[in-house]
Every structure is written in structure tokens, then in C-alpha cells.
Design an enzyme around this catalytic site. Structure first.
Site, PDB file in Angstrom:
ATOM      1  CB  CYS A   1      -0.912   0.013   1.217  1.00 34.58           C
ATOM      2  SG  CYS A   1      -1.989   1.454   1.295  1.00 34.58           S
TER       3      CYS A   1
ATOM      4  CB  CYS B   1      -3.648   4.384   6.233  1.00 32.27           C
ATOM      5  SG  CYS B   1      -5.025   3.328   6.644  1.00 32.27           S
TER       6      CYS B   1
ATOM      7  CB  CYS C   1      -1.979  -2.159   7.274  1.00 32.27           C
ATOM      8  SG  CYS C   1      -3.283  -2.925   6.289  1.00 32.27           S
TER       9      CYS C   1
ATOM     10  CD  GLN D   1     -16.214 -14.103  12.845  1.00 33.62           C
ATOM     11  OE1 GLN D   1     -15.110 -13.581  12.872  1.00 33.62           O
ATOM     12  NE2 GLN D   1     -16.933 -14.288  13.941  1.00 33.62           N
TER      13      GLN D   1
ATOM     14  CG  PHE E   1     -21.678 -12.463  23.339  1.00 31.60           C
ATOM     15  CD1 PHE E   1     -21.894 -11.188  23.836  1.00 31.60           C
ATOM     16  CD2 PHE E   1     -21.144 -13.426  24.176  1.00 31.60           C
ATOM     17  CE1 PHE E   1     -21.576 -10.877  25.145  1.00 31.60           C
ATOM     18  CE2 PHE E   1     -20.825 -13.133  25.496  1.00 31.60           C
ATOM     19  CZ  PHE E   1     -21.041 -11.842  25.992  1.00 31.60           C
TER      20      PHE E   1
ATOM     21  CG  ASP F   1     -26.261 -10.236  19.736  1.00 33.31           C
ATOM     22  OD1 ASP F   1     -25.187 -10.858  19.586  1.00 33.31           O
ATOM     23  OD2 ASP F   1     -26.375  -9.020  19.513  1.00 33.31           O
TER      24      ASP F   1
ATOM     25  CG  ASP G   1     -17.678 -14.939  18.401  1.00 30.28           C
ATOM     26  OD1 ASP G   1     -16.614 -14.424  18.787  1.00 30.28           O
ATOM     27  OD2 ASP G   1     -18.057 -14.902  17.206  1.00 30.28           O
TER      28      ASP G   1
ATOM     29  CB  CYS H   1     -11.745 -10.816  17.875  1.00 25.49           C
ATOM     30  SG  CYS H   1     -12.783  -9.699  18.834  1.00 25.49           S
TER      31      CYS H   1
END
Length: 448
Positions: free
Chosen positions: A70, A76, A79, A276, A303, A324, A377, A404
Site C-alpha cells: 500500500c 493510514c 495496517c 466475520q 453473543f 444478543d 463469541d 478476537c
């Protein structure tokens, strides 16, 4: 008056942390510098008094083995690892998680790197700023946006769609929202794509006062011509709300859900619902659960979102409990699961599992937890203490804890090990070029 910076001198980068930042010392102060490598040297300046921040000027930069794809890398904030070979990235960020899992006593630990380090995301949210700017937030400065013409981690379709919409600013000058003057209307452009389908969705987020504006229909007709998305949604929220794809919605074309499939199951994702961001890599977790999950009377999907795990594994269970807090996700889960499993007992509830009263409501389901399989999750904040105590006091037959945020997951597992055996941990990487990982912990009750 301009601030006079404090010069911390030259910092030599000694190593790379799991967050993919370089680390070095200025006097006794440890400094983390993004996008750096061992051997780099920076002049470090400190600004501010009570609240301070650092800036650094490169003085000597080592040759890069990996060339970032990139052109905006380093500006930015999206990333953080394109200057590091991918395999090295994965080893850096997974090492502390594997060490933590080992200390918890997991019997088996696996780490699986991503197969596709670029062009993998099925959703990107771009901020809209004055002068026709579509971009991503600047690294370290949320108030500024880096104009983006091509994002290397999203699909070719999304890059083309983003650039097709730029003519909107020429046709309707001043439609971009100005956060300083609070003039204009368009705040965000969100692009969502199906990975296993050809479905696509573009969501434009406006300030709430545009909902009844005289130009709304003109803008809608123009976007319908410019956009290639099968589904177009406008949504409207308050001016100072820095949130995309959220609020009162208006379908301009198609529908307000995106269709995708995973492991052969059709998934309907609401325009404002979570899915996801890299389903191909996430399939590794699903296949793992599929190989381990036991048949039982009851399945608890905590969740649950749009019923993702219930849809995939629900055929093994007669009773399905889903919980949820997002209304559209709960509605989608009810619709999807009742269509898929018309003869099963479905109990899809809307309440907050981060609140003690919400956890207390779980008892109203009257599940025999000892004969139930649980998939949890949660968001990055993990499981709260009330829910952890609930699960400890009612050990389920199996728990599959998907996270995550593996660091928070390890802290939660330290509590759950009071009642559960740490069987296996799987770490995979749906988020190449970033410090983030996804992990799955498989637990069974002690002494059963």
C-alpha cells in the site's frame, strides 16, 4: 502559542513487539514506534505537559526486506505490519498467546497462519471528509483522514465501488459532512461483500437531518446509477455520532441484508450486523468446533448475532438458546433459524450479557447447563465477571470460547479453570497486516 517540544534524543529500535511496533529507549523512557524495525534510529520529541504525546523523525532506516503493498502504509492507521514478512508477523503476534496458553495447562495448542495476507476483508468503513475525501483515519490522529484510492486488504469490487462513488461530490457539492462546522451530511461509506456469493452492499451513513432533506431522493437516484452494489442502504444518525452503518435506515435498492454462505449454510447479515470480516480464515475455527462438538439436548449461543453458530451446528440439538443485544441481529436470527429448523425449540432472546441483570435473565431459560454445549463469541472486551461466575457455577458439557482478543480471553480462562479443564487452544489469523488474531478455547468440566 506553539508548544516547545522536549527532545528525548536518538532512540535505537531494539526489537519488535507483538503489536508489530518497534521498541527502544530514550534515557529511562521506553518508546514504541510503529512501522519500525530493529536497527532503525529516530529522533524522539515529546509534546504537551499534563497530557503528552510523542513524535519521531527517522534518522537512520534499515533496508526493508518486505515492500509494503500500500502506498499509504505508515500514514493510514489501518495496517501496521506490511513492512514485516507475513510469517514473521504471525510468529510475533501469536507467541505471547501460545506462551500464555501453555502456562494455563492446555493439553494441545495449534497456531495456523493465514493463507491470503491481502485482499481478504469483506467489510471496510471509509470516513468522508470535506473536499471529496474518502479515506481511513490517520495513524495516531483520529481527526485526520488519509485519502484512499485503493485499499490492499479489501476486494477489487470494493475498490472499484469506492472510486465510482467519488463523482457524487461533484454532482452534489458540499454533501460531505464537515466535523468542524457541522455542515454537510455524508459521514461514512461502508462496503460489504459476500465471500462465497456474489452479493454486495453499499451503505451510506448521513447525519439525521438529511432524512427529510429535499435532495435525498436526488442523491438516491444518482447513487443507484453510480453504484454496482446489489443492495444499497442509506442510514441516518446524529451529527456527533462517529459510527458507520448504524441508525434509521432506508433501503434504496435490493434489501437491507447481505447473503453469504459458510460451510454450505446460507447466512443473512443485517446491514448493521456483525459478520466475520474474513470468513475463509474463520472456517478453520468452525471446522475445529465441528470435529469436537458433542450431540446434546441443548445448545447455548452466547453473543449469537444473526445466529451464526446456531445455524451451522444447530442440527445436532433439539433446544437452541441464542442471546444478543442488537435488535436487528436478534430479528435476523429468529427469522433465519426458524426457517432452517422449523421443528426445533428456539429461544432467541435480546438482553445484555455485559450487565448483571442480563446474566440473571439467562436463568429464565431453565437450561440443564450440565447437559448443554455453549459457544461464546463476545466482542473484544471478552466475558464479564458475572457471566464467568455463572459459567463456573453451572459447568456446561462443553464450552467453545471464540475470541478476537486472545489476551483478554487468557485472563477469562484463568477464572474458568476453577471449574473447567483447558483441553485445546487454536490460534488463527483472519487479520493479516494487523496485530490482531482470533482464538478458540475448548473447555470441558472438571471431575465429570
Amino acid at each position: 502559542m506553539n508548544q516547545v517540544p522536549v527532545n528525548y534524543g536518538i532512540v535505537n529500535i531494539q526489537s519488535i513487539l507483538p503489536n508489530l511496533k518497534g521498541i527502544g529507549k530514550a534515557d529511562t523512557k521506553t518508546i514504541e514506534i510503529p512501522y519500525s524495525l530493529p536497527g532503525d534510529k529516530y529522533e524522539v520529541l515529546r509534546f504537551g505537559k499534563r497530557k503528552f504525546f510523542f513524535r519521531w523523525n527517522p534518522k537512520e532506516i534499515q533496508p526493508r526486506v518486505e515492500n509494503p503493498h500500500c502506498s499509504h502504509f505508515g500514514e493510514c492507521g489501518g495496517c501496521s505490519g506490511q513492512h514485516i514478512p507475513y510469517q514473521e508477523q504471525f510468529e510475533l503476534k501469536s507467541r505471547p498467546i501460545l506462551e500464555g496458553a501453555h502456562s494455563l495447562g492446555f493439553e494441545k495448542i495449534q497456531a495456523l497462519p493465514a493463507e491470503k495476507p491481502y485482499s481478504y476483508r469483506n467489510r471496510m468503513d471509509f470516513a468522508v471528509f470535506p473536499n471529496g475525501t474518502i479515506g481511513l483515519r490517520m495513524s495516531g490522529n483520529f481527526r485526520k483522514v488519509i485519502p484512499i484510492s485503493k485499499c490492499e486488504i479489501q476486494s477489487d469490487w470494493a475498490n472499484h465501488e469506492m472510486n465510482s462513488l467519488r463523482i457524487l461530490f461533484q454532482e452534489f457539492p458540499g454533501i460531505e459532512y464537515d466535523r468542524k462546522t457541522e455542515s454537510g451530511f455524508l459521514k461514512y461509506i461502508t462496503l460489504r461483500t459476500g465471500v462465497q456469493t456474489d452479493d454486495s452492499m453499499t451503505i451510506l451513513t448521513f447525519t439525521e437531518d438529511f432524512l427529510n432533506h429535499e435532495n435525498l431522493e436526488k442523491v438516491a437516484e444518482f447513487v443507484k446509477v453510480q453504484s454496482r452494489a446489489k443492495n444499497l442502504v442509506f442510514c441516518f444518525n446524529r451529527k456527533k455520532g462517529e459510527v458507520s452503518a448504524n441508525g434509521v435506515s432506508k433501503v434504496i435498492r435490493g434489501k437491507d441484508t447481505l447473503e453469504d454462505t459458510i460451510l454450505g449454510k446460507k447466512i443473512l447479515i443485517p446491514f448493521d450486523g456483525f459478520y466475520q470480516p474474513n470468513p475463509i480464515e474463520f472456517e478453520k475455527i468452525l471446522k475445529y468446533i465441528g470435529n469436537k462438538i458433542s450431540e446434546a439436548e441443548n445448545f447455548a449461543d452466547l453473543f449469537c448475532g444473526s445466529g451464526f453458530f446456531s445455524l451451522i451446528f444447530g442440527e445436532k440439538f433439539q433446544n437452541i438458546l441464542g442471546i444478543d443485544i442488537v435488535p436487528s441481529s436478534v430479528d435476523s436470527a429468529k427469522s433465519c433459524l426458524s426457517s432452517e429448523f422449523p421443528n426445533k425449540n428456539l429461544n432467541i432472546l435480546r438482553f445484555d450479557l455485559f450487565h448483571k441483570k442480563g446474566v440473571e435473565q439467562m436463568e429464565s431459560a431453565n437450561l440443564p447447563w450440565e447437559e448443554s454445549v455453549v459457544v461464546a463469541d463476545p466482542p473484544r472486551s471478552g466475558l464479564n465477571i458475572d457471566l464467568l461466575e455463572f459459567l463456573n457455577s453451572r459447568p456446561a458439557k462443553q464450552i467453545f470460547y471464540v475470541s478476537c482478543n486472545p489476551a483478554k480471553q487468557l485472563a477469562d480462562l484463568e477464572i474458568l479453570k476453577n471449574s473447567y479443564e483447558m483441553k485445546e487452544l487454536l490460534v488463527c489469523d483472519p487479520f493479516p497486516q494487523t496485530p490482531h488474531l482470533e482464538s478458540l478455547a475448548y473447555l470441558v468440566p472438571k471431575n465429570r
